[in-house]
Write a protein that holds these residues in place. Structure first.
Motif, mmCIF file in Angstrom:
data_model
loop_
_atom_site.group_PDB
_atom_site.id
_atom_site.type_symbol
_atom_site.label_atom_id
_atom_site.label_comp_id
_atom_site.label_asym_id
_atom_site.label_seq_id
_atom_site.Cartn_x
_atom_site.Cartn_y
_atom_site.Cartn_z
ATOM 1 N N GLU A 1 0.798 -1.215 0.000
ATOM 2 C CA GLU A 1 0.000 0.000 0.000
ATOM 3 C C GLU A 1 0.837 1.273 0.000
ATOM 4 O OE1 GLU A 1 -2.612 -0.217 3.327
ATOM 5 O OE2 GLU A 1 -3.576 -2.082 2.685
ATOM 6 N N THR A 2 1.964 1.250 0.698
ATOM 7 C CA THR A 2 2.714 2.489 0.920
ATOM 8 C C THR A 2 4.184 2.386 0.533
ATOM 9 O OG1 THR A 2 1.247 2.939 2.796
ATOM 10 C CG2 THR A 2 3.281 4.234 2.656
ATOM 11 N N GLY A 3 4.811 1.291 0.906
ATOM 12 C CA GLY A 3 6.265 1.218 0.792
ATOM 13 C C GLY A 3 6.801 1.151 -0.620
ATOM 14 N N ARG A 4 6.163 0.354 -1.486
ATOM 15 C CA ARG A 4 6.700 0.092 -2.809
ATOM 16 C C ARG A 4 6.926 1.375 -3.637
ATOM 17 N NH1 ARG A 4 6.297 -4.612 -5.871
ATOM 18 N NH2 ARG A 4 4.572 -5.345 -4.553
ATOM 19 N N PRO A 5 5.929 2.262 -3.779
ATOM 20 C CA PRO A 5 6.168 3.453 -4.608
ATOM 21 C C PRO A 5 7.243 4.372 -4.049
ATOM 22 C CG PRO A 5 4.040 3.595 -3.496
ATOM 23 C CD PRO A 5 4.537 2.203 -3.308
ATOM 24 N N VAL A 6 7.307 4.482 -2.725
ATOM 25 C CA VAL A 6 8.339 5.321 -2.117
ATOM 26 C C VAL A 6 9.719 4.726 -2.364
ATOM 27 C CG1 VAL A 6 9.239 6.241 0.060
ATOM 28 C CG2 VAL A 6 6.769 6.206 -0.367
ATOM 29 N N ALA A 7 9.829 3.417 -2.182
ATOM 30 C CA ALA A 7 11.113 2.750 -2.400
ATOM 31 C C ALA A 7 11.550 2.880 -3.854
ATOM 32 C CB ALA A 7 11.017 1.275 -2.010
ATOM 33 N N ARG A 8 10.624 2.742 -4.784
ATOM 34 C CA ARG A 8 10.969 2.841 -6.198
ATOM 35 C C ARG A 8 11.431 4.246 -6.559
ATOM 36 N NH1 ARG A 8 6.259 -0.680 -9.380
ATOM 37 N NH2 ARG A 8 7.182 -2.738 -8.956
ATOM 38 N N ARG A 9 10.768 5.257 -6.007
ATOM 39 C CA ARG A 9 11.176 6.634 -6.294
ATOM 40 C C ARG A 9 12.587 6.903 -5.783
ATOM 41 N NH1 ARG A 9 10.153 10.450 -2.748
ATOM 42 N NH2 ARG A 9 8.212 9.482 -2.014
ATOM 43 N N ASN A 10 12.877 6.457 -4.586
ATOM 44 C CA ASN A 10 14.217 6.642 -4.036
ATOM 45 C C ASN A 10 15.251 5.835 -4.803
ATOM 46 O OD1 ASN A 10 14.443 8.251 -1.223
ATOM 47 N ND2 ASN A 10 12.390 7.378 -1.435
ATOM 48 N N LEU A 11 14.858 4.636 -5.241
ATOM 49 C CA LEU A 11 15.765 3.818 -6.032
ATOM 50 C C LEU A 11 16.119 4.517 -7.346
ATOM 51 C CD1 LEU A 11 17.277 1.167 -6.650
ATOM 52 C CD2 LEU A 11 15.109 0.232 -7.494
ATOM 53 N N LEU A 12 15.123 5.119 -7.997
ATOM 54 C CA LEU A 12 15.349 5.783 -9.277
ATOM 55 C C LEU A 12 16.398 6.882 -9.156
ATOM 56 C CD1 LEU A 12 14.601 6.443 -12.223
ATOM 57 C CD2 LEU A 12 12.774 7.911 -11.324
ATOM 58 N N TRP A 13 16.228 7.763 -8.186
ATOM 59 C CA TRP A 13 17.164 8.892 -8.075
ATOM 60 C C TRP A 13 18.483 8.474 -7.449
ATOM 61 C CZ3 TRP A 13 16.270 12.415 -11.294
ATOM 62 C CH2 TRP A 13 14.961 12.719 -11.671
ATOM 63 N N SER A 14 18.459 7.402 -6.683
ATOM 64 C CA SER A 14 19.721 6.845 -6.192
ATOM 65 C C SER A 14 20.555 6.323 -7.357
ATOM 66 C CB SER A 14 19.436 5.721 -5.193
ATOM 67 O OG SER A 14 20.629 5.065 -4.809
ATOM 68 N N ILE A 15 19.889 5.650 -8.300
ATOM 69 C CA ILE A 15 20.585 5.134 -9.475
ATOM 70 C C ILE A 15 21.203 6.279 -10.269
ATOM 71 C CG2 ILE A 15 20.221 4.055 -11.737
ATOM 72 C CD1 ILE A 15 18.196 2.195 -10.396
ATOM 73 N N PHE A 16 20.451 7.367 -10.441
ATOM 74 C CA PHE A 16 20.968 8.504 -11.206
ATOM 75 C C PHE A 16 22.224 9.087 -10.560
ATOM 76 C CE2 PHE A 16 20.985 13.148 -11.985
ATOM 77 C CZ PHE A 16 21.248 13.122 -13.348
ATOM 78 N N ALA A 17 22.165 9.311 -9.247
ATOM 79 C CA ALA A 17 23.312 9.897 -8.556
ATOM 80 C C ALA A 17 24.506 8.945 -8.557
ATOM 81 C CB ALA A 17 22.927 10.262 -7.120
#
Length: 509
Positions: free
Chosen positions: A42-58
């Motif tokens: 319900e909550t964790g997956r989208p937040v984790a994916r968003r952080n993963l995306l920008w972590s990958i970029f950096a």
């Protein structure tokens, strides 16, 4: 899930998080329970994916800056700097040494300052090596010692990997860590390939398999520095705008350093030298290795033989692409089994590379006729070398799956399922696994320093002989790594050995 955006604490979120200390800055997530399926869906997956995306970029940007010298060093002579091959290999190796040393403090920075906050800081620090690089390459009078110091600052990009991996490890449940960490690492590793692909074109050289011709205005290495300095600013802003800190990702330095007392920390660090150390070392050395082995400068402008800029990026590209595959395979079949298979593939493919080198004619006089004859063996050399890279990528993904699995297994052995004690020890295991990732990543990255130094081998006069000797040593090392993997994690232990604390043989790691 509650996110604090003001300096005051939120009592309800503090309670939900198990009395997690309140934070004084914004964008802190106080309640994070990825192991609970309902919360995750319900909550964790989208937040984790968003952080993963920008972590990958950096992290991707950090890897590019870390390896900027791997390809730019091959252009220094063309830009008017008269450095020897040994000096160039040292410039390639120094960022890897510094990057490996920075990985430990970068890992500890995540629970101390927050994953989002530290991503902002680490991205902004990339302005140091990029701007210094731009200054140095524009002046042919810049001394070699200054180049060494500036190359060392590129190691700041190498530290990004450890903090990024430690941060993402907190966001995902155990069942998803292998794929998430594999994607995070692969996105970062891809930065090596892309800078080796695009830097020759950006600075005015030929590249992309010859589709782009060399500029008539000559080589301008400073252009690459300006591009990546601008991207560092973008990464800093993106982390500030779209990433989050986890209040549950807390750990005292003394608590984190307990992992250095664990034998499995050092066993995995040894194995990671074989996988990631090989990936980053070969990636750093490949442009110079192709140039010195299969190319001579006459006739100008492209010389005779294989032009390195056409093919150097392929190794890092293949190794990056197969890293998520290694994580996925480890999730399905077990990290130790996949790691053993990866080392077996590395042994076979390294021997194949060595065989192609034995077919070459030494060319100390840079004779175009000999270079033309040797280039007929390049397709075999490149094909076998890409196989090496593929195996290192799979091994990188599988070893990083093994690390949290080891700590989780130890935690489960000391508690009963469904009890508060189990939840507490699993949280502690996650924290210690993140700390272990930093230690293991730091030690493993030292291979990125040792491999270019082995290829330069100033004690060997013939560069080709030095390269052959290096591959013999690498093959022997991979054989030892395979033996250790089997003996510690895969063999069936006796009843007495299985009862010993810390034994992981046959535990399904």
């Amino acid at each position: 899930m509650t996110m604090t955006s003001h300096s005051r604490s939120n009592p309800r979120s503090d309670a939900a998080a198990g009395s997690v200390p309140a934070r004084r800055t914004g964008r802190w997530i106080e309640d994070w329970r990825p192991e609970e399926e309902a919360f995750w869906e319900e909550t964790g997956r989208p937040v984790a994916r968003r952080n993963l995306l920008w972590s990958i970029f950096a992290e991707h940007l950090g890897f590019s800056v870390w390896l900027i010298w791997s390809v730019s060093s091959a252009f220094l002579v063309a830009q008017g700097f008269s450095f020897t091959p040994q000096q160039l290999f040292v410039l390639v190796a120094l960022p890897n040494l510094v990057g490996s040393l920075l990985r430990l403090p970068y890992t500890f920075a995540v629970p101390r300052f927050g994953g989002r906050n530290w991503t902002m800081v680490s991205a902004a620090l990339l302005l140091v090596p990029t701007l210094l690089f731009a200054w140095a390459v524009q002046d042919p009078g810049t001394p070699y010692w200054a180049f060494c110091l500036i190359a060392a600052t590129a190691g700041l990009g190498g530290g990004n990997f450890a903090s990024s991996m430690a941060n993402i490890n907190f966001f995902y449940p155990a069942a998803k860590k292998g794929a998430a960490l594999g994607l995070n690492a692969a996105g970062g590793n891809l930065g090596v390939s892309l800078i080796q692909l695009f830097l020759p074109v950006i600075v005015g050289g030929a590249g992309i398999f010859g589709l782009v011709k060399a500029s008539e205005g000559g080589i301008h290495l400073e252009r690459a520095a300006w591009v990546y300095a601008g991207l560092a600013v973008v990464a800093t802003f993106a982390a500030w705008r779209w990433m989050d800190n986890l209040a549950t990702a807390t750990s005292r330095p003394r608590e984190q350093m307990q992992v250095v007392r664990k034998p499995h920390t050092w066993i995995m660090a040894f194995l990671y030298i074989g996988t990631f150390g090989s990936f980053i070392g070969y990636s750093a050395a490949m442009p110079l290795l192709i140039k010195l082995t299969f190319w001579v400068p006459e006739p100008t402008p492209l010389g005779t033989g294989i032009y390195f800029a056409y093919f150097a990026f392929l190794g890092a590209l293949v190794g990056s692409a197969t890293r998520p595959l290694g994580g996925w395979l480890a999730d399905r079949f077990g990290g130790a089994r996949v790691t053993l298979a990866a080392f077996g593939a590395m042994i076979v493919s390294t021997l194949a590379v060595l065989w192609t080198l034995t077919r070459l004619t030494p060319n100390p006089t840079a004779d175009p006729a000999i270079a033309t004859d040797n280039q007929s063996w390049f397709p075999f050399f490149l094909g076998f070398f890409l196989y090496v890279f593929a195996a290192t990528g799979i091994g990188n993904g599988s070893t990083y799956k093994m690390i949290p699995a080891i700590w989780r297994t130890e935690a489960e052995r000391t508690s009963e399922a469904g009890t508060p004690a189990r939840s507490a020890v699993l949280l502690l295991a996650t924290k210690q696994a993140s700390a272990a990732i930093g230690v293991i990543g730091a030690v493993g990255a030292i291979g990125g320093f040792l491999i270019p130094i082995a290829f330069s081998s100033p004690w060997v006069e013939d560069p080709l002989s030095a390269t052959k000797g290096a591959f013999v040593a690498f093959t022997a090392f991979y054989a030892v790594c395979a033996l250790v993997t089997w003996a510690v994690y895969l063999r069936r232990p006796s009843a007495a050995a299985a009862a010993r604390p810390g034994t992981m043989a046959g535990a399904g790691i």
